[in-house]
Design an enzyme around this catalytic site. Structure first.
Site, PDB file in Angstrom:
ATOM      1  N   HIS A 113       0.814  -1.224   0.000  1.00 35.46           N
ATOM      2  CA  HIS A 113       0.000   0.000   0.000  1.00 35.46           C
ATOM      3  C   HIS A 113       0.844   1.269   0.000  1.00 35.46           C
ATOM      4  O   HIS A 113       0.378   2.323  -0.427  1.00 35.46           O
ATOM      5  CB  HIS A 113      -0.897   0.047   1.243  1.00 35.46           C
ATOM      6  CG  HIS A 113      -1.875  -1.081   1.340  1.00 35.46           C
ATOM      7  ND1 HIS A 113      -2.786  -1.345   0.353  1.00 35.46           N
ATOM      8  CD2 HIS A 113      -2.095  -1.997   2.309  1.00 35.46           C
ATOM      9  CE1 HIS A 113      -3.532  -2.392   0.712  1.00 35.46           C
ATOM     10  NE2 HIS A 113      -3.127  -2.799   1.890  1.00 35.46           N
ATOM     11  N   GLU A 143      -3.193   3.110   1.507  1.00 31.30           N
ATOM     12  CA  GLU A 143      -2.694   3.694   0.259  1.00 31.30           C
ATOM     13  C   GLU A 143      -3.038   5.177   0.175  1.00 31.30           C
ATOM     14  O   GLU A 143      -2.202   5.995  -0.227  1.00 31.30           O
ATOM     15  CB  GLU A 143      -3.280   2.973  -0.954  1.00 31.30           C
ATOM     16  CG  GLU A 143      -2.767   3.530  -2.273  1.00 31.30           C
ATOM     17  CD  GLU A 143      -3.448   2.944  -3.497  1.00 31.30           C
ATOM     18  OE1 GLU A 143      -3.654   3.694  -4.470  1.00 31.30           O
ATOM     19  OE2 GLU A 143      -3.786   1.744  -3.489  1.00 31.30           O
ATOM     20  N   CYS A 172      -5.298   0.917 -11.191  1.00 30.65           N
ATOM     21  CA  CYS A 172      -4.483  -0.207 -11.666  1.00 30.65           C
ATOM     22  C   CYS A 172      -5.320  -1.113 -12.559  1.00 30.65           C
ATOM     23  O   CYS A 172      -6.356  -1.638 -12.127  1.00 30.65           O
ATOM     24  CB  CYS A 172      -3.936  -1.001 -10.481  1.00 30.65           C
ATOM     25  SG  CYS A 172      -2.998  -2.468 -10.961  1.00 30.65           S
TER      26      CYS A 172
END
Length: 294
Positions: A75, A131, A203
């Site tokens: 993270h 994160e 992502c």
């Protein structure tokens, strides 16, 4: 009943990298290994690594880890975590996912640009998520965290802004947020002369799981979705499966299996999971179902 494990499920690249790093350090029994927060949002995998000798610690423990080895999980962390570890002589092993690391750099660059024009950095993500904390840390704590459209009034539409996204968020939700922000800016600026840019930093390895799981869920009578309760990615992907197949059930381990989910009409069972779900755990679930002698 046929049982199939989704080959696309399981750890993403960033998590694989972090766990391999932890395992390599643990092989050297001369070193204790401390992980800053749970290495992955899956209790079963955390328990496995604890049995191997890894210890989970919090930020408040760092000052007591002088000369010890500390793993930064995938993270990522804000700059002050590294500064604190260095101050107390803690050796850092950085397993920050390369995708997250690149995002941190982009957020920092965006923040420096916005400082010049008295602008704002916006982070679409879950407030308090590890994160997101790392991303906000790149802005000296000044980034505005937007969890949903409900938070849009936190934005000052008379000032420039740059929008980034937590890597595991939904692309659809990001696009919806971007569209609404642009709309609000246009209402404030009749000439449409405003300075706003949105960067899709989600992502794709995670995002691609969505169509894969939709197809997988449609192929089976019943779906067992395996994930830790604290996994944001797990909650999202479970909902993806549930929307396609109403006979989708969330389980953390073998103890969560309910025999009543399976009847004589169930000919096909699909087992899948989050990016934080280890393959060995899905295999254990499959073996546990077989022992029910359905």
């Amino acid at each position: 009943m046929k049982i199939t494990i989704d080959t696309h499920s399981g750890f993403c690249f960033g998590v694989v990298r972090a766990i391999e790093m932890a395992e390599n350090i643990l092989k050297n029994k001369q070193n204790d290994l401390y992980c800053l927060g749970e290495i992955v949002h899956n209790n079963e995998e955390v328990k496995r690594l604890v049995r191997e000798g890894m210890k989970t610690v919090s930020h408040s423990d760092i000052e007591n880890l002088s000369n010890q080895h500390l793993l930064i999980r995938a993270h990522g962390e804000p700059p002050e975590t590294y500064q604190l570890a260095q101050k107390h002589g803690v050796e850092i092993h950085d397993a920050t996912c390369p995708v997250v690391l690149k995002l941190q750099q982009r957020v920092k660059s965006g923040y420096l640009d916005m400082k010049i024009v008295d602008g704002q950095v916006l982070v679409f993500g879950k407030k308090g998520h590890a994160e997101v904390n790392g991303l906000v840390g790149q802005t000296d704590g000044n980034a505005i965290v937007i969890e949903s459209l409900k938070d849009i009034d936190k934005i000052n539409f008379s000032k420039p802004a740059r929008l980034f996204a937590q890597t595991t968020k939904s692309v659809e939700e990001f696009k919806e947020l971007e569209k609404e922000i642009i709309h609000r800016y246009s209402l404030q600026n009749s000439s449409n002369n405003f300075d706003f840019k949105a960067y899709d930093t989600i992502c794709r390895q995670v995002e691609n799981r969505t169509p894969q799981l939709q197809h997988f869920a449609s192929e089976h009578d019943v779906i067992l979705f395996v994930s830790g309760r604290d996994s944001s990615n797990g909650k999202y992907l479970f909902d993806v499966c549930k929307q396609i197949n109403p006979f989708t059930y969330f389980v953390e381990n073998e103890n969560g299996i309910n025999k009543e989910w399976f009847n004589l009409n169930v000919k096909s069972l699909g087992i899948c999971g989050a990016t934080s779900t280890p393959m060995w755990l899905m295999e254990n679930i499959a073996e546990a179902v077989k022992k029910l002698n359905l």
